[in-house]
Design a protein around this motif. Structure first.
Motif, PDB file in Angstrom:
ATOM      1  N   GLY A  78       0.749  -1.230   0.000  1.00 50.55           N
ATOM      2  CA  GLY A  78       0.000   0.000   0.000  1.00 50.55           C
ATOM      3  C   GLY A  78       0.785   1.289   0.000  1.00 50.55           C
ATOM      4  O   GLY A  78       0.424   2.229   0.710  1.00 50.55           O
ATOM      5  N   PRO A  79       1.904   1.392  -0.773  1.00 49.80           N
ATOM      6  CA  PRO A  79       2.622   2.665  -0.810  1.00 49.80           C
ATOM      7  C   PRO A  79       1.784   3.713  -1.525  1.00 49.80           C
ATOM      8  O   PRO A  79       0.927   3.391  -2.344  1.00 49.80           O
ATOM      9  N   GLY A  92      11.349  -1.809  -6.520  1.00 49.37           N
ATOM     10  CA  GLY A  92      10.465  -0.858  -7.173  1.00 49.37           C
ATOM     11  C   GLY A  92      10.377  -1.119  -8.657  1.00 49.37           C
ATOM     12  O   GLY A  92      10.637  -2.224  -9.145  1.00 49.37           O
ATOM     13  N   THR A  93      10.011  -0.083  -9.405  1.00 48.56           N
ATOM     14  CA  THR A  93       9.821  -0.180 -10.848  1.00 48.56           C
ATOM     15  C   THR A  93      10.801   0.746 -11.561  1.00 48.56           C
ATOM     16  O   THR A  93      10.937   1.908 -11.185  1.00 48.56           O
ATOM     17  N   TYR A  94      11.441   0.208 -12.582  1.00 43.16           N
ATOM     18  CA  TYR A  94      12.363   0.951 -13.435  1.00 43.16           C
ATOM     19  C   TYR A  94      11.805   0.926 -14.855  1.00 43.16           C
ATOM     20  O   TYR A  94      11.315  -0.108 -15.309  1.00 43.16           O
ATOM     21  N   ALA A  95      11.907   2.037 -15.563  1.00 45.47           N
ATOM     22  CA  ALA A  95      11.378   2.052 -16.929  1.00 45.47           C
ATOM     23  C   ALA A  95      12.147   3.060 -17.773  1.00 45.47           C
ATOM     24  O   ALA A  95      12.655   4.066 -17.268  1.00 45.47           O
ATOM     25  N   ALA A  96      12.220   2.773 -19.060  1.00 50.10           N
ATOM     26  CA  ALA A  96      12.862   3.682 -20.010  1.00 50.10           C
ATOM     27  C   ALA A  96      12.300   3.405 -21.399  1.00 50.10           C
ATOM     28  O   ALA A  96      11.934   2.267 -21.719  1.00 50.10           O
ATOM     29  N   ARG A  97      12.233   4.456 -22.202  1.00 48.67           N
ATOM     30  CA  ARG A  97      11.888   4.306 -23.619  1.00 48.67           C
ATOM     31  C   ARG A  97      13.191   4.383 -24.391  1.00 48.67           C
ATOM     32  O   ARG A  97      13.891   5.404 -24.363  1.00 48.67           O
ATOM     33  N   VAL A  98      13.528   3.282 -25.066  1.00 52.93           N
ATOM     34  CA  VAL A  98      14.841   3.119 -25.679  1.00 52.93           C
ATOM     35  C   VAL A  98      14.688   2.820 -27.168  1.00 52.93           C
ATOM     36  O   VAL A  98      13.816   2.033 -27.566  1.00 52.93           O
ATOM     37  N   LYS A  99      15.545   3.440 -27.969  1.00 50.54           N
ATOM     38  CA  LYS A  99      15.573   3.154 -29.397  1.00 50.54           C
ATOM     39  C   LYS A  99      16.794   2.304 -29.713  1.00 50.54           C
ATOM     40  O   LYS A  99      17.932   2.737 -29.591  1.00 50.54           O
ATOM     41  N   GLN A 138      19.457   5.525 -28.417  1.00 48.88           N
ATOM     42  CA  GLN A 138      18.811   6.701 -27.839  1.00 48.88           C
ATOM     43  C   GLN A 138      17.865   6.292 -26.708  1.00 48.88           C
ATOM     44  O   GLN A 138      17.286   5.202 -26.729  1.00 48.88           O
ATOM     45  N   VAL A 139      17.727   7.201 -25.729  1.00 49.48           N
ATOM     46  CA  VAL A 139      16.845   6.991 -24.581  1.00 49.48           C
ATOM     47  C   VAL A 139      15.972   8.228 -24.447  1.00 49.48           C
ATOM     48  O   VAL A 139      16.474   9.330 -24.197  1.00 49.48           O
ATOM     49  N   ASP A 140      14.665   8.075 -24.615  1.00 50.12           N
ATOM     50  CA  ASP A 140      13.740   9.204 -24.600  1.00 50.12           C
ATOM     51  C   ASP A 140      13.514   9.719 -23.184  1.00 50.12           C
ATOM     52  O   ASP A 140      13.476  10.932 -22.938  1.00 50.12           O
ATOM     53  N   TRP A 141      13.334   8.797 -22.221  1.00 53.02           N
ATOM     54  CA  TRP A 141      13.107   9.178 -20.824  1.00 53.02           C
ATOM     55  C   TRP A 141      13.441   7.999 -19.919  1.00 53.02           C
ATOM     56  O   TRP A 141      13.522   6.848 -20.367  1.00 53.02           O
ATOM     57  N   PHE A 142      13.622   8.305 -18.631  1.00 51.71           N
ATOM     58  CA  PHE A 142      13.828   7.283 -17.596  1.00 51.71           C
ATOM     59  C   PHE A 142      12.888   7.576 -16.442  1.00 51.71           C
ATOM     60  O   PHE A 142      12.678   8.735 -16.067  1.00 51.71           O
ATOM     61  N   TYR A 143      12.303   6.499 -15.858  1.00 53.38           N
ATOM     62  CA  TYR A 143      11.384   6.640 -14.729  1.00 53.38           C
ATOM     63  C   TYR A 143      11.663   5.533 -13.708  1.00 53.38           C
ATOM     64  O   TYR A 143      11.899   4.376 -14.072  1.00 53.38           O
ATOM     65  N   HIS A 144      11.624   5.905 -12.427  1.00 47.55           N
ATOM     66  CA  HIS A 144      11.727   4.911 -11.350  1.00 47.55           C
ATOM     67  C   HIS A 144      10.793   5.297 -10.218  1.00 47.55           C
ATOM     68  O   HIS A 144      10.719   6.472  -9.831  1.00 47.55           O
ATOM     69  N   SER A 145      10.071   4.311  -9.682  1.00 45.78           N
ATOM     70  CA  SER A 145       9.274   4.493  -8.481  1.00 45.78           C
ATOM     71  C   SER A 145       9.766   3.500  -7.437  1.00 45.78           C
ATOM     72  O   SER A 145       9.710   2.284  -7.651  1.00 45.78           O
ATOM     73  N   LYS A 146      10.249   4.035  -6.336  1.00 45.95           N
ATOM     74  CA  LYS A 146      10.833   3.186  -5.295  1.00 45.95           C
ATOM     75  C   LYS A 146       9.751   2.453  -4.515  1.00 45.95           C
ATOM     76  O   LYS A 146       8.723   3.034  -4.138  1.00 45.95           O
ATOM     77  N   ASN A 147       9.977   1.157  -4.283  1.00 49.44           N
ATOM     78  CA  ASN A 147       9.099   0.327  -3.452  1.00 49.44           C
ATOM     79  C   ASN A 147       7.663   0.275  -3.952  1.00 49.44           C
ATOM     80  O   ASN A 147       6.727   0.099  -3.170  1.00 49.44           O
ATOM     81  N   GLU A 148       7.482   0.403  -5.267  1.00 52.03           N
ATOM     82  CA  GLU A 148       6.144   0.329  -5.841  1.00 52.03           C
ATOM     83  C   GLU A 148       6.184  -0.453  -7.141  1.00 52.03           C
ATOM     84  O   GLU A 148       7.043  -0.207  -7.993  1.00 52.03           O
ATOM     85  N   VAL A 149       5.263  -1.382  -7.303  1.00 54.54           N
ATOM     86  CA  VAL A 149       5.102  -2.096  -8.564  1.00 54.54           C
ATOM     87  C   VAL A 149       4.133  -1.298  -9.427  1.00 54.54           C
ATOM     88  O   VAL A 149       2.963  -1.148  -9.076  1.00 54.54           O
ATOM     89  N   VAL A 150       4.623  -0.780 -10.530  1.00 52.48           N
ATOM     90  CA  VAL A 150       3.817   0.051 -11.421  1.00 52.48           C
ATOM     91  C   VAL A 150       3.631  -0.694 -12.741  1.00 52.48           C
ATOM     92  O   VAL A 150       4.610  -1.089 -13.382  1.00 52.48           O
ATOM     93  N   ALA A 151       2.399  -0.888 -13.146  1.00 56.66           N
ATOM     94  CA  ALA A 151       2.117  -1.571 -14.407  1.00 56.66           C
ATOM     95  C   ALA A 151       2.657  -0.755 -15.573  1.00 56.66           C
ATOM     96  O   ALA A 151       2.704   0.479 -15.507  1.00 56.66           O
TER      97      ALA A 151
END
Length: 470
Positions: A197-198, A285-292, A432-445
């Motif tokens: 429940g974060p 947590g969740t790590y994400a990036a848009r990569v070419k 190329q990398v368009d953006w990077f996102y991370h949310s600590k201690n959270e599972v993000v779909a």
């Protein structure tokens, strides 16, 4: 009333059977039999290697998820920690779990046990599970004394083995546990799940839209990124890592991207690689990036074995460092490491040793082209590592490969040693990398990741970092 009479009758029959006055039918006897052998039969070993085969002797199918196998052993010291791994299993290692429990008070031959469980599957009537090639080892990778372990046997062919127990939903079905000690309750998989429940955004967020001027922009380091310039691995020995190989071109409208460039003329001196990394403060947590990714160089002949990446990593401080970890997206457009053509790897590492080479990892791969933009999501939570590509689950790893210490986030573009074309014509590759996102201690779909990124962009938010440093 009828059901109660049946229960009483059944209980009476069972009681009479125990004192030898009534013979139970075969299908009412213990329905599971366990066979054991080992591939490491010495007094000491680098790893304890219990191999199991379960046999259903009953008349009904058994859900494997209700079964637990316990292998009892004597720890080399009270504080010693152990790691479990499944090398291969007919039922698939992805369905096999391994956790450790304690026996208190311990006996001369057992104060711990390895408990093996299953997440899915069914053992049909008369069926066998087939090989389960399991192993466990000390967290410090020192040799284990196993000759004093209760469940240990030297047999290298499968035999019925009653010094390993099998439970079904907590009821003993097979084997004899060591006497004199009280096993603790079934352990929970380790590491334990993240706090439930974060709030949205977990315990902190990092978002970067890579809106920088060039590699000399001072806000790059202020935003906790480092452009690598030091020599060393991975890749071509002697290759350089110039700061100028990092740039931030416009990719659409006013939107910029991080660009990594690597070049080679087929020689070590003429090879340049590139890498950008964030500080070490990430774990669950969740790590994400848009990569070419790209299947061909932007100039020069094609065919070099090049690796295009997005990954997390903890440094290796010594051979087989137990604190090392790494989770990789690695795209090889021209193959490499024995692969002839396009291949995408998702690889989770426990540790490794350089000389002689020993890799302790697990990987999933897909042999197709990934040329173009892709949304990559990595979820690390509750003992599982999940890799997604464009919203689809690509791989699930866990067990010993789950990270234990904080990691950095990295993007690099490098050439595999021994994989360069036999050509002196320079060629240039980019990622190329368009953006990077991370949310600590959270599972993000994956879909929610994109919603959050779009919200930042709609609000013209270029950068956020609320994840505490460690």
């Amino acid at each position: 009333m009828l059901s109660r009479k049946k229960w009483l009758a059944g209980g009476l029959v069972s009681a009479l059977a125990l004192i030898g006055l009534v013979a139970l039918p075969a299908d009412a006897a213990t329905s599971v039999r366990l066979q054991y052998k080992t591939s490491a039969s010495g007094v000491t070993a680098d790893q304890v290697e219990p191999w199991f085969n379960l046999i259903n002797n009953g008349t009904t199918a058994i859900p494997l998820s209700g079964l637990k196998i316990r292998y009892y052993f004597k720890a080399d010291s009270a504080s010693q920690q152990y790691r479990f791994a499944c090398s291969w299993a007919v039922v698939s290692c992805s369905t096999v779990t391994g956790t450790f429990g304690a026996i208190s008070p311990g006996t001369a031959t057992a104060d711990r046990y390895l408990e093996v469980g299953f997440t899915s599957g069914t053992l049909a009537t008369g069926a066998q599970s087939g090989d389960m090639q399991l192993r466990f080892y000390r967290a410090d990778w020192q040799r284990i004394t196993q000759s004093d372990d209760y469940s240990f046997g030297t047999n290298t062919s499968y035999i019925d083995w009653t010094k390993v127990t099998v439970y079904q939903n907590g009821t003993l079905l097979w084997g004899t546990a060591p006497t004199g000690g009280n096993p603790s309750p079934s352990p929970s998989p380790s590491p334990s799940p993240s706090p439930s429940g974060p709030p949205p955004g977990g315990s902190g967020v990092v978002f970067d839209d890579f809106n920088y001027t060039d590699a000399n922009d001072s806000t790059i380091s202020a935003h906790n990124w480092t452009i690598r310039t030091n020599q060393g691995g991975p890749g071509i020995p002697g290759a350089t890592w110039p700061q100028g190989n990092i740039s931030f071109p416009v990719v659409s409208g006013t939107n910029k991207a991080l660009q990594l460039k690597s070049v080679t003329d087929g020689t070590s001196a003429g090879t340049q690689q590139s890498e950008v990394l964030h500080q070490r403060k990430f774990l669950e947590g969740t790590y994400a990036a848009r990569v070419k990714f790209s299947d061909a160089p932007i100039s020069g002949p094609d065919g070099d074995h090049i690796v295009q990446t997005f990954f997390t990593i903890t440094p290796l401080n010594q051979d087989l460092d137990p604190n090392y970890s790494e989770q990789d997206f690695e795209y090889l457009p021209n193959g490499g490491w024995g692969e002839p053509a396009n291949i995408m790897y998702a690889t989770s590492w426990e540790t490794y040793r350089n000389e002689p080479w020993l890799a302790v990892n697990v990987h999933t791969e897909n042999r197709i082209s990934y040329d173009g933009w892709h949304d990559l999501v990595l979820q690390v939570s509750g003992g599982q590592i999940k890799y997604y590509i464009d919203g689809a689950l690509f791989a699930t790893h866990g067990d010993i490969y789950y990270p234990e210490t904080v990691q950095s986030v990295n993007f690099n573009l490098w050439f595999i040693s021994g994989g360069l074309l036999g050509s002196s014509t320079p060629r240039t590759y980019v990622q190329q990398v368009d953006w990077f996102y991370h949310s600590k201690n959270e599972v993000v779909a994956p879909t929610e990741v994109l919603n959050r990124v779009n919200s930042y962009r709609s609000a013209s938010t270029r950068w956020v970092d609320t994840v505490p440093s460690v």
